[in-house]
Design a protein around this motif. Structure first.
Motif, PDB file in Angstrom:
ATOM      1  N   UNK A 286     -29.489  57.885 -11.447  1.00  0.00           N
ATOM      2  CA  UNK A 286     -28.493  58.960 -11.547  1.00  0.00           C
ATOM      3  C   UNK A 286     -28.663  59.744 -12.845  1.00  0.00           C
ATOM      4  N   UNK A 287     -28.976  59.035 -13.947  1.00  0.00           N
ATOM      5  CA  UNK A 287     -29.154  59.719 -15.228  1.00  0.00           C
ATOM      6  C   UNK A 287     -30.331  60.686 -15.170  1.00  0.00           C
ATOM      7  N   UNK A 288     -31.442  60.268 -14.537  1.00  0.00           N
ATOM      8  CA  UNK A 288     -32.588  61.165 -14.430  1.00  0.00           C
ATOM      9  C   UNK A 288     -32.248  62.398 -13.606  1.00  0.00           C
ATOM     10  N   UNK A 289     -31.455  62.181 -12.533  1.00  0.00           N
ATOM     11  CA  UNK A 289     -31.074  63.325 -11.706  1.00  0.00           C
ATOM     12  C   UNK A 289     -30.222  64.310 -12.517  1.00  0.00           C
ATOM     13  N   UNK A 290     -29.296  63.777 -13.310  1.00  0.00           N
ATOM     14  CA  UNK A 290     -28.458  64.635 -14.145  1.00  0.00           C
ATOM     15  C   UNK A 290     -29.297  65.349 -15.200  1.00  0.00           C
ATOM     16  N   UNK A 291     -30.273  64.641 -15.771  1.00  0.00           N
ATOM     17  CA  UNK A 291     -31.136  65.274 -16.778  1.00  0.00           C
ATOM     18  C   UNK A 291     -31.935  66.420 -16.179  1.00  0.00           C
ATOM     19  N   UNK A 292     -32.420  66.211 -14.951  1.00  0.00           N
ATOM     20  CA  UNK A 292     -33.171  67.283 -14.296  1.00  0.00           C
ATOM     21  C   UNK A 292     -32.274  68.489 -14.038  1.00  0.00           C
ATOM     22  N   UNK A 293     -31.031  68.222 -13.604  1.00  0.00           N
ATOM     23  CA  UNK A 293     -30.103  69.329 -13.383  1.00  0.00           C
ATOM     24  C   UNK A 293     -29.756  70.023 -14.695  1.00  0.00           C
TER      25      UNK A 293
END
Length: 664
Positions: A275-282
């Motif tokens: 989830x953290x990686x997804x948020x970082x990408x966003x």
């Protein structure tokens, strides 16, 4: 007391503990006391009673702060320190009374833990030389005795601590495991067990190659090898398969030496960061969009100044050309194109967060027709663009730039869906309909639509169509089916439609094509024209106007416009120059046309300084920002009015005259 860490010992535990204490402490020549955790004396050996010069019944049950000279708070600090560690902690106490008066002692205290309770073992050593020599002779014997006793008393607590640690690891949100030197699993916690999908017993003795695909296991094995080779902890980002999709972990791996064999195994704590990686990408995508917004704002500001010159000079040319002249319709086309360009710059400013969208009454068919030539240049030659636009449509209340964005997005997406090298069609249709309450419930469930008249825009393409998975994500931000796409297109369209209290519907299936239908509430038929908005019987005026703008073309154009209407014009390139001019000619200046965005000194500071020089000065603000935003920002500063760039001669003259008439 402050040192209290637990309740009194239970009766059974007290008996066992006193028995142990008496077994080893009674014959020793050093003074030893066994204390409750609150500081009360459980038992004292003969050496301690001799030191205190008191019989056992006078010592037993008393608190240490009653036997010592030091303050209760100081004694409490010692008790707190002794209650925290099984290692002896040094202090100093002075015992009361006795034939020798007060006795200063060096004291050592340590926590003793036993099944059923906790106590404090206190050792007191007099500071006089004779006693110190005696203590030194027996130090080694006493130390060995104490360590042996504490070790015996701590065995049960150690077992309990191990059970607690295993429970904490097993319930940890991180995946935790241990491997031997050969890479075989020894221990895994519950989280890692859920990840690999097998019980602890099934995993024990297996390697990564038994549990994961070869490529995944090979990557994990390489990370393990590096940790053992360098003999240090290391962090890795690892992707592991999961029944609900791959999960990404940040794994801290570290060597674990075996105290018996000397071999080095491996331990790991893995945290799920999917989830953290997804948020970082966003977040990175939002930073890109923010940068684009800054760029859009700068481009829109400069382009607005160019449009002001183009539109102003074109309006002058139109007014000086007779309606029968060949150039007259051409100049009118230039003005209309400039108006459309002005809508685009306002949209760019709004995208940059520097302006709000403005709502007007629009005819959707005319909006599409005006965009047709621009859209056709963006559609590949293999795609035919067809328009079937209804006449006499009711008006919708909408922002022109946003409506243009919807049309451009839907048409270009439809054209790209056809594909390169294949003939296809994009059909754009407009019309009106009336929705009853039953139709809204059946066809638009969950949407906040009201019964009434609606205008629709429909875009159909003969492309490849979409499957169910693509349809489910088509409005997600940053989702795109294009090879070099950046997303946001249809997500932005959906956001615009919702802001306008409308609805967007998608119909598509593979091999059939795609249809988007957008509905907007209808308000009334008709649309006011630009000519109607700008018509004014008498625009002429007199007096001196100070035009302040950092763009030379804007200053020249505004001068020509106002001088044609009878005004005398003075110009300045920024706020500092404007103040110099105003100090010199302020008495004859009736109005200041002031740009908001300028170097050296901006419009807001220049307005404040002008008010200090002459509080009643009339100021007409000029900017590419939306009027609602400027009015909100300057509503309490007494400005005479606002004109949005770019503007025509008629619009500028009307604003200037209205401001001067309001003053008189």
């Amino acid at each position: 007391m402050a040192g209290n860490t637990s309740g009194p010992l239970r009766k059974a535990a007290r008996g066992r503990l006193l028995a142990h204490f008496k077994a080893f402490a009674l014959p020793l020549p050093e003074a030893l006391l066994l204390l409750e955790s609150d500081g009360s004396v459980l038992c004292a050996n003969p050496a301690a009673l001799k030191l205190l010069e008191a019989p056992e019944h006078q010592v037993q049950g008393k608190r240490v702060d009653e036997l010592a000279v030091e303050s209760p708070s100081q004694v409490a600090e010692y008790l707190a320190a002794w209650s925290r560690s099984s290692q002896f902690t040094v202090g100093a106490l002075t015992w009361r009374g006795g034939s020798r008066g007060r006795m200063e002692c060096r004291v050592e205290g340590a926590l003793v833990q036993h099944a059923g309770g906790r106590a404090i073992l206190l050792r007191a050593v007099p500071r006089d030389l004779a006693a110190s020599r005696f203590v030194a002779l027996n130090e080694k014997i006493g130390q060995l005795s104490r360590e042996a006793t504490i070790r015996i008393l701590a065995e049960e607590d150690a077992l309990r601590s191990r059970q607690h640690l295993e429970a904490v690891i097993d319930h940890s949100a991180a995946a935790v495991w241990l491997k031997d030197a050969e890479g075989r699993y020894l221990v895994i916690n519950r989280h890692y067990q859920e990840l690999v999908g097998e019980s602890h017993g099934d995993v024990a003795g297996k390697t990564d190659f038994d549990l994961f695909p070869c490529d995944v296991a090979g990557a994990l094995h390489e990370h393990d090898r590096l940790v053992l080779e360098r003999d240090q902890s290391m962090e890795f980002e690892e992707t592991l398969p999961h029944e609900h999709g791959n999960r990404t972990f940040l794994s801290l791996k570290f060597p674990v030496p075996d105290a018996v064999t000397g071999a080095r195994g491996l331990g790991c704590i893995s945290t799920d960061i999917t989830a953290r990686k997804r948020l970082n990408e966003q977040f990175r995508e939002s930073q890109k969009l923010e940068s684009l917004g800054v760029l859009a704002g700068g481009v829109a500001h400069d382009f607005n100044n160019l449009l002001t010159s183009i539109m102003g000079n074109a309006s002058i040319a139109l007014e000086t050309t007779s309606p029968g002249a060949a150039a007259h319709p051409v100049i009118r086309e230039v003005l209309q194109a400039s108006e459309r360009a002005a809508h685009l710059t306002r949209q760019m400013l709004a995208y940059a967060g520097k302006a709000r969208f403005s709502v007007e009454r629009l005819n959707l068919s005319e909006t599409v027709r005006d965009l047709a030539s621009l859209v056709r240049t963006s559609v590949p030659r293999n795609v035919e663009l067809r328009l079937e636009l209804a006449g006499g449509l009711p008006a919708v209340e909408a922002d022109p730039g946003q409506m243009q964005q919807i049309v451009m997005n839907l048409v270009i997406n439809g054209a790209e869906a056809v594909g390169e090298g294949q003939a296809g069609t994009v059909l754009v249709t407009t019309g009106s309909l009336y929705l009853e309450a039953d139709a809204i419930r059946n066809e638009f469930p969950g949407e906040a639509l009201s019964p009434g008249a609606y205008v629709f825009l429909q875009v159909h393409d003969t492309g490849a169509g979409m499957d169910e998975a693509t349809r489910a994500r088509i409005y997600d931000p940053f989702f795109t089916t294009k090879f070099a796409g950046r997303g946001l297109g249809l997500s932005a369209v959906q956001g615009i439609v919702r802001e306008h209290r409308g609805s967007i519907r998608l119909s598509s299936s593979p091999g059939v094509g795609t249809t988007f239908r957008v509905l907007f509430p209808a308000v009334s038929a008709g649309q006011p024209t630009a000519a109607q908005a700008e018509t004014r019987p008498d625009r002429s005026g007199s007096g001196t106007v100070l035009v302040v703008d950092d763009d030379d073309m804007v200053r020249r154009t505004a001068r020509i416009m106002l001088e044609r209407e009878g005004y005398t014009v003075i110009t300045a390139g920024n706020g500092v120059e404007a103040l110099e001019v105003f100090r010199r000619d302020g008495n004859r200046i009736r109005l200041v046309l002031l740009d908001l965005t300028m170097p050296v000194m901006g419009g807001e500071e220049a307005l404040r300084q002008l008010r200090l020089l002459r509080p009643d000065v009339r100021v007409l603000l000029s900017s590419g920002y939306n009027e609602l935003e400027v009015v909100r920002r300057f509503s309490q500063k007494g400005v005479a009015g606002f004109i949005q760039k770019p503007y025509t001669t008629a619009r500028l003259a009307a604003k200037v005259k209205a401001a001067l008439e309001a003053a008189s």
